[in-house]
Design a protein around this motif. Structure first.
Motif, PDB file in Angstrom:
ATOM      1  N   CYS A 219       0.859  -1.185   0.000  1.00  0.00           N
ATOM      2  CA  CYS A 219       0.000   0.000   0.000  1.00  0.00           C
ATOM      3  C   CYS A 219       0.896   1.236   0.000  1.00  0.00           C
ATOM      4  CB  CYS A 219      -0.899  -0.011   1.233  1.00  0.00           C
ATOM      5  SG  CYS A 219      -1.912   1.483   1.402  1.00  0.00           S
TER       6      CYS A 219
ATOM      7  N   LYS B 278       0.160   4.166   0.847  1.00  0.00           N
ATOM      8  CA  LYS B 278      -0.178   5.071   1.943  1.00  0.00           C
ATOM      9  C   LYS B 278       0.422   4.605   3.277  1.00  0.00           C
ATOM     10  CE  LYS B 278      -4.135   7.933   2.872  1.00  0.00           C
ATOM     11  NZ  LYS B 278      -5.569   8.076   2.775  1.00  0.00           N
ATOM     12  N   CYS B 279       0.211   3.326   3.635  1.00  0.00           N
ATOM     13  CA  CYS B 279       0.681   2.831   4.938  1.00  0.00           C
ATOM     14  C   CYS B 279       1.876   1.891   4.825  1.00  0.00           C
ATOM     15  CB  CYS B 279      -0.458   2.147   5.691  1.00  0.00           C
ATOM     16  SG  CYS B 279      -1.038   0.622   4.942  1.00  0.00           S
TER      17      CYS B 279
ATOM     18  N   ASN C 295       1.913  -1.334   4.201  1.00  0.00           N
ATOM     19  CA  ASN C 295       1.639  -2.754   4.473  1.00  0.00           C
ATOM     20  C   ASN C 295       1.422  -3.511   3.174  1.00  0.00           C
ATOM     21  OD1 ASN C 295       1.882  -2.519   7.225  1.00  0.00           O
ATOM     22  ND2 ASN C 295      -0.295  -2.199   7.560  1.00  0.00           N
TER      23      ASN C 295
ATOM     24  N   CYS D 213      -7.262  -1.309   1.042  1.00  0.00           N
ATOM     25  CA  CYS D 213      -6.216  -1.781   1.948  1.00  0.00           C
ATOM     26  C   CYS D 213      -6.879  -2.214   3.249  1.00  0.00           C
ATOM     27  CB  CYS D 213      -5.212  -0.667   2.206  1.00  0.00           C
ATOM     28  SG  CYS D 213      -3.925  -1.108   3.384  1.00  0.00           S
TER      29      CYS D 213
ATOM     30  N   THR E 119      -5.503  -2.549   6.147  1.00  0.00           N
ATOM     31  CA  THR E 119      -4.953  -1.885   7.326  1.00  0.00           C
ATOM     32  C   THR E 119      -5.457  -0.453   7.473  1.00  0.00           C
ATOM     33  OG1 THR E 119      -2.962  -3.197   7.049  1.00  0.00           O
ATOM     34  CG2 THR E 119      -2.816  -1.321   8.519  1.00  0.00           C
ATOM     35  N   CYS E 120      -5.291   0.362   6.443  1.00  0.00           N
ATOM     36  CA  CYS E 120      -5.652   1.781   6.562  1.00  0.00           C
ATOM     37  C   CYS E 120      -6.982   2.111   5.893  1.00  0.00           C
ATOM     38  CB  CYS E 120      -4.545   2.663   5.997  1.00  0.00           C
ATOM     39  SG  CYS E 120      -4.268   2.475   4.227  1.00  0.00           S
TER      40      CYS E 120
END
Length: 103
Positions: free
Chosen positions: A4, A6-7, A9, A28, A30-31
């Motif tokens: 990802c 952005k994060c 992961n 995603c 996670t985020c």
């Protein structure tokens, strides 16, 4: 492995089977950001070449099976289809890039 942007992961490889030409976004885990397929042309090229190779070899083995009646060619057809599927999937995992989706 796709990460990802952005994060950072990692996104599971099985999620790369879901995007299509018309809906090219995944979420995603996670985020919870929506990610859009950045290089659709590359994915189309990989899928097209994989489909062409798989159908060509499948047709060739099918013709040989019809001419000889040897059942081993049916097993080769199934094996080629499975092998091409996984090769295309791994190529998509390697070369696919995602970016955050713009609203």
């Amino acid at each position: 492995m796709v990460a990802c942007p952005k994060c950072g992961n990692k996104i599971p490889a099985r999620k790369l089977l879901l995007p299509t030409r018309f809906d090219s976004s995944i979420t995603c885990a996670t985020c919870a950001s929506k990610l859009q397929w950045k290089n659709k042309g590359t994915g189309s090229l990989i899928g097209g070449v994989g489909g062409g190779v798989g159908s060509g070899l499948g047709a060739l083995f099918g013709i040989w099976w019809l001419q000889t009646g040897n059942v081993a060619y049916l097993g080769l057809i199934v094996g080629v289809i499975v092998a091409v599927f996984f090769a295309v999937w791994m190529a998509l995992v390697k070369f696919t890039k995602f970016e955050p989706q713009s609203p």
